[in-house]
Every structure is written in C-alpha cells, then in structure tokens.
Scaffold this active site. Structure first.
Site, PDB file in Angstrom:
ATOM      1  N   HIS B 119     -13.248   7.881 -43.850  1.00 17.49           N
ATOM      2  CA  HIS B 119     -12.243   6.939 -45.355  1.00 17.49           C
ATOM      3  C   HIS B 119     -14.279   6.920 -45.539  1.00 17.49           C
ATOM      4  O   HIS B 119     -14.852   7.029 -45.763  1.00 17.49           O
ATOM      5  CB  HIS B 119     -11.472   6.032 -44.931  1.00 17.49           C
ATOM      6  CG  HIS B 119     -11.589   5.918 -46.561  1.00 17.49           C
ATOM      7  ND1 HIS B 119     -10.616   4.425 -47.189  1.00 17.49           N
ATOM      8  CD2 HIS B 119     -11.155   6.772 -47.856  1.00 17.49           C
ATOM      9  CE1 HIS B 119     -10.601   4.472 -48.170  1.00 17.49           C
ATOM     10  NE2 HIS B 119     -10.992   6.037 -48.957  1.00 17.49           N
ATOM     11  N   CYS B 143      -8.361  -0.870 -43.219  1.00 15.69           N
ATOM     12  CA  CYS B 143      -8.473  -1.057 -43.970  1.00 15.69           C
ATOM     13  C   CYS B 143      -7.688  -0.333 -45.153  1.00 15.69           C
ATOM     14  O   CYS B 143      -7.757  -1.608 -45.706  1.00 15.69           O
ATOM     15  CB  CYS B 143     -10.201  -0.032 -44.098  1.00 15.69           C
ATOM     16  SG  CYS B 143     -11.226  -1.640 -42.987  1.00 15.69           S
ATOM     17  N   HIS B 144      -7.640   0.499 -44.425  1.00 20.28           N
ATOM     18  CA  HIS B 144      -7.204   1.585 -45.950  1.00 20.28           C
ATOM     19  C   HIS B 144      -5.765   2.233 -46.014  1.00 20.28           C
ATOM     20  O   HIS B 144      -5.114   3.278 -46.428  1.00 20.28           O
ATOM     21  CB  HIS B 144      -8.103   1.986 -47.147  1.00 20.28           C
ATOM     22  CG  HIS B 144      -9.193   1.358 -47.359  1.00 20.28           C
ATOM     23  ND1 HIS B 144     -10.381   1.438 -46.671  1.00 20.28           N
ATOM     24  CD2 HIS B 144      -9.480  -0.172 -48.328  1.00 20.28           C
ATOM     25  CE1 HIS B 144     -11.567   0.778 -47.629  1.00 20.28           C
ATOM     26  NE2 HIS B 144     -10.964   0.649 -47.833  1.00 20.28           N
ATOM     27  N   GLY B 145      -6.059   2.510 -44.485  1.00 23.36           N
ATOM     28  CA  GLY B 145      -4.150   2.743 -43.645  1.00 23.36           C
ATOM     29  C   GLY B 145      -4.294   3.818 -42.894  1.00 23.36           C
ATOM     30  O   GLY B 145      -3.714   4.631 -43.489  1.00 23.36           O
TER      31      GLY B 145
END
Ligand code: HEM
Ligand code: FES
Lengths: 411, 179
Positions: B119, B143-145
């Site tokens: 990502h 960080c963003h799953g």
C-alpha cells in the site's frame, strides 16, 4: 498598479532615487497611500499580510538553520540535536521555524476560508484564486519536505508513505518512486534532494506571492459585501488605515508564536520525532502534521490504493473549479442565507476529517471518515451548484459607501 | 517582405519558420532537461550495492528474521508444516492479487519477501512472536489495516499487491543470495 498621479516626495534623497527608479511610488501604489482600498474590509482581510510576514520569518530562520544543518542520513538527526543544545539560540531559531510553519498554515486556512465565504474566487478574480491554490500546494510541498529534514522516525515514515503515493500511478508508478528516492528506498539521496527543494521552494512561493498581489491590484480586493467599488467614496487609502488595523493582527500573531515557542514548543510535535529514523521499524500510528490531517483522512478513507491517491489529489484540485461550480451571481456569503449555513457545515466537515486523520483508521471512525469524505466532495459538486440556483439572495446594497454612511457599520 | 511569399491560404514562409523555430526550441529544452531529470535516478554506486548473502542455519522452524537489502527490510520465514498447508489451501480462496503459493517460493519451507506493505510502504507486523499477524495468520500492516496470509498474499485491506518476492538464489541448502 497605476492610480493617483505620482506625488512630490519631500525628502530630496527620496526624490533623487524616485526619479531614477520609481520604487517609492511603486510601494505607495502597492501597499501605501496611493492604494485605494474598499473602506469596509474587516479583520479577515489581514491574513494576507500575516502570511507575507510568516513567509519572511520562515525564510530568515531557515537561512540560519541551514548554517548548521547537515543533510545526510547519518548526520541530520545529530545536527538538529546540536542546533538544539549547542548552537547559540539554536533552540529558539528552530522552534520559531517549526511553530512558525504551523501558524503559517493556520493563517492560510483562514485566508482560504475567507475567500470561500466572501466569494473572492468569482469573476474577475479566478486567476488570483488559482495562484493562491498554487501557493498553497507549494507550501504543503515545502512543509512536508522540511518535516523530513530532522530525520526523526515520523520524518522518515512520512516521507515513505507520501512518496509511495506515486507508486499508485499505473505502469510507471514504481519507476517514478525510485526516481523520487534516488535509490530503492527513502535514504540519504532522498534527504538531500528534499533539502535542496526545501531551500528553494520558499523563494518560488515568494515570487508567486508577488504575482498574487499583482493580480489583486488589477481589480482591487474583494470586500465583505462582495460588490464592486463604484467610486472614490467607497475607498480609503491602504496606508495608514489598513496598515494600522493590521498591526493589531500582527500583534496577535506574534503573541501566539511567542506562546508556542516559549511555553509549548513541542505541543504540535510528535513524540516519535525524538527518535532517530529507523527504516526497519514503523511507528504504531503514522500521523502527519496537523495541517495535513483532513487530506490524510481523505486518503485513508478510500479502501483502494489508486482511488485513495486520486481522492487525495482531487480534494486539493477541486478548489480550482470553485469559480464555476458556485453558480450564484452574488459574491458575498453575507447576502446568501442558505449558502452561509452550508459553508459552516463544510468547515465542520473539514475539522471532523482532521480529527479522523489523527486517529487509527478502524471501526466507526472509518465509516464516519468515509461519509465526511463524500460530503467534502458533495459540497463542491452538488451543494454549491444547487444552492446557487435555488437560493434567493438578500438584496444587495447600492454601494459600499451607502450602509457605511447610514451607520450600519462595515459588515 | 515575407508577405510576398504568401500562398493562397494566407500562410507565409515566416509563419513556417516561426513554428519550426518554436518546435526546435521545445525539443531542445526537452533534451537539455533530460540529463537533469535523469540525474535524480539512483546513482551507479547505489545500483552497485545491490546484493546480500544470508546464512539460514540459525533460523528455527516457525521463526522469521528480517535482513536489509538495498535499504529495505526482507522477511525470511521458515514456515511450519501447518503454514505451508494453509498457504496451499488458500490458493483456492478469493485473492485480490491471484498467485499460487508454489509460484512464490523456491523451497516451500522458506518464504523470502520484501517486507514492505504494497500500500504505502509501512513494514507489516508479524515477524516477532507476539506481534499481530492479521486475520489470515501471516502479516498485518497497522498503518491502514492490510492483512497478508501465510504466503504473504494480500487478503484484505487497501494494499493492491502481494508482498513482493525479490530475486534470490539458494547458493547451497543453508545460504541464499538476494539480488
Ligand atoms: C515556506 C516556508 C517554509 C516552511 C513552511 C518551512 C517548514 C519547515 C518545517 C515544518 C520544518 C521541520 C521543523 C522541525 O520539525 O524541526 C523545517 C525544517 C527546516 N527548514 Fe524550513 N520551512 C520554510 C522555509 C525554509 C527556508 C527558506 C530554509 C532555508 C533557507 C529552511 C531551512 C530549514 C532547515 C535547515 C530545516 C531543518 C532543521 C529543523 O528541522 O529545524 N526552511 N522547515
Ligand atoms: S501502508 Fe500498509 S496498509 Fe497502508
């Protein structure tokens, strides 16, 4: 910038210079006695002057930081610690620079919202608005690269996450990211180019500011009534009226800066910035500086990488279409009862996005963040055009001078 | 004077020269800019530092190590039987970035991947005992799953691709060279 005929200057040295290089009349026409200014400008119009001062503070403190700062992955963190501990007044110069950047953004946000409320982007000020957005984007780039320079943990990971946004570009994304890094990951090469750009971009911003001010002078500033100046009865000279009025705001700005620098210098900083950059350990929650949070929340709210990046860029680029999506012919929000309410909802939405950007992305917050993101775009694409068509604005006054003379005040 | 060379449609020789001169200048400016742009690409010494040898003997079954290659973390995991089976079973699951476990390993016991979330470049957790490993038993990027499975394939979250497999070879049974 032409206007009143050139005045006779009393001082003979001034006259001597003026005859050869008309710099004094240029200043008088630009920010002085010969600049006729709508007489109803309120305090929100002072932010432009505040921004200029903030830029100058960043440039001056930056030049002195640069005398000690070492732009390498090995040396950066220690050189900043040295500035903090050993360099005479280094701590103060650095704290003014880091907190000055925060106040710079606070001022630019108020300045932009002022423009949005009073319709300052409408004909004939579209290009003026564009130059402003370009300055805003340059500021974001400059501040982002500046934040990387101390080479703390958040510096490193902010640089990693933001440069990785470019890897979302189809096909060429990975090559572009490697090109940006000058290596296979964020490292010394990246730090040095960021330093080079961080040094030069503020001067580009300075140049853009001059163009911005030039564009203001073509049709004069907008004003709280949003109606055009009809004649001399609508204006007063910029100096001394607005120069003194704005001194009050400069005072507030410097008090706020001094408060941050001397009492809460790290309030806006992040504890991970006190750790040296470590490419093998990601901090538990990567958060950017507060002034990027709403945009960061938009980025994270989209579950798809490419679309997240598109939304992130789009949330800035959409400011460019504002002069056309706002279909109302009335400039000032003061005469637009419906618009006014949606304006404040929009402000609340941006603040909400900012809060969400500071929290880990999970659970209910993720959903709220998505709704707030949708609303952000809907404000521009759906709400503004519809409100412009359907709303019935209040009657506009005949001229700027009229209500002032009747004693209704500037608002 | 150039007006005398005007053709029927009002285009003069001078117009042609103007267009040609502008076009040549644009091409020239582009050619001059290229070395500047290219100077920002990785320099020769950076490219030269690009391979690392690793001794695998100290790694027990079910353990992972992280090594640095080109400034990036590389995960080397000695997978358990259960993990290998899980990874193979997941070949049939719905995968955002379709890839067979067999295509991601040279020796099923050893999974070697660049430990960078596809990502936005965070380092996923799951290397050390006690770290969260996500819903699919592999790695989890906080960080963003993003959730990765036991083959390092993306299963859920914003990351678009599986964890990257670097170029590597087994020099012998217990040594690999990456790059
Ligand atoms: C638009 C104007 C500018 C902005 C918004 C800005 C912003 C920033 C920020 C946010 C930092 C990180 C501060 C920290 O956390 O320590 C920084 C660092 C730095 N900036 Fe600037 N800056 C600007 C202009 C300049 C200029 C013109 C120079 C050089 C002439 C400069 C030189 C530096 C240096 C050397 C550092 C690293 C030392 C440190 O971290 O304090 N800056 N800048
Ligand atoms: S960087 Fe891993 S989920 Fe965003």
């Amino acid at each position: 910038m032409a206007g009143a005929p050139n005045r006779e200057y009393k001082n003979s040295l001034v006259r001597w210079i003026e005859y050869r290089l008309p710099i004094f009349s240029l200043l008088d026409h630009t920010i002085g006695r010969d600049y006729p200014t709508p007489k109803n400008l309120n305090y929100w119009w002072s932010l432009g002057a505040v921004l200029t001062i903030a830029l100058i503070i960043q440039i001056i403190t930056g030049i002195f930081l640069a005398m000690y700062y070492v732009p390498t992955a090995e040396g950066a963190f220690d050189s900043v610690e040295r500035i903090m501990r050993d360099v005479n007044s280094g701590w103060m110069i650095r704290y003014i620079h880091s907190n000055g950047a925060a106040l710079f953004f606070a001022a630019v946000y108020i300045h932009i919202l002022r423009g949005m409320y009073y319709g300052s982007y409408k004909r004939p000020r579209e290009l003026l608005w564009f130059i402003g957005i370009i300055i805003f984007i340059l500021m974001m780039a400059t501040a982002f690269m500046g934040y990387v320079l101390p080479w703390g943990q958040m510096s490193f990971w902010a640089a990693t996450v933001i440069t990785n946004l470019f890897s979302a570009i189809p096909w060429v994304g990975d090559s572009i990211t490697i090109w940006l890094w000058g290596g296979f990951s964020v490292g010394s090469a990246t730090l040095q180019r960021f330093y080079s750009l961080h040094y030069v971009l503020p001067f580009v911003i300075f140049g853009a500011t001059i163009v911005h001010i030039w564009a203001i002078h073509v049709h004069g500033p907008n004003n709280p009534k949003g109606i055009s100046v009809k004649g001399p009865q609508d204006t007063i000279p910029y100096h001394p009226y607005f120069t003194t009025k704005y001194m009050v705001v400069f005072g507030i700005f410097f008090i706020a800066l001094a408060f941050l620098v001397f009492y809460e210098p790290n309030y806006l900083n992040h504890s991970d910035q006190f750790k040296r950059a470590n490419p093998l350990v990601t901090p538990a929650n990567i958060v950017p500086e507060w002034y990027f949070l709403p945009f960061y929340a938009i980025l994270r709210s989209i579950p798809d990488k490419l679309m997240g990046v598109v939304a992130f860029g789009g949330s800035l680029m959409i400011l460019f279409i504002l002069p056309w999506v706002d279909t109302s012919r009335v400039r000032s929000g003061a005469f637009r009862p419906v618009f006014k309410q949606f304006f404040w909802i929009f402000v609340a939405d941006v603040i909400l996005l900012g809060y969400i950007g500071s929290q880990p992305p999970a659970g209910a917050l993720l959903i709220i963040g998505r709704l707030a993101t949708v609303y952000y775009f809907a404000h521009f694409i759906i709400i503004l055009p519809l409100v412009g068509w359907m709303e019935r604005p209040k009657p506009l006054p005949e001229s700027i001078a009229e209500p002032v003379l009747k004693g209704e005040g500037g608002q | 004077m150039a007006d005398s060379a005007q053709d029927d449609d009002g285009v003069t020789r001078r117009d042609f020269f103007n267009v040609a001169a502008v076009a040549a200048s644009v091409v020239g400016a582009g050619l001059a800019a290229w070395p500047l742009i290219n100077s920002m690409n990785p320099a020769a010494d950076v490219l030269a530092l690009s391979s690392t040898e690793i001794d695998l003997t100290p790694i027990e079954v079910g353990q992972s190590i992280t090594v640095v290659w080109r400034g990036k973390p590389v995960f080397i995991r000695r997978r358990t039987e259960a993990e290998i089976e899980q990874a193979r079973a997941d070949d049939k699951a719905s995968l955002p970035d379709q890839e067979l476990d067999a295509d991601r390993v040279q020796n099923p016991e050893w999974l070697v991947m660049v430990g960078i979330c596809t990502h936005l470049g965070c380092i996923p957790l799951g290397q050390k005992a006690g770290e969260p490993r996500g819903d699919f038993g592999g790695w989890f990027c906080p960080c963003h799953g993003s959730h990765y499975d036991t083959s390092g394939r993306i299963r859920r979250g914003p990351a678009p691709r599986n964890l990257e497999i670097p170029e590597y070879i087994f020099l012998d049974d217990t040594t690999i060279r990456i790059g």
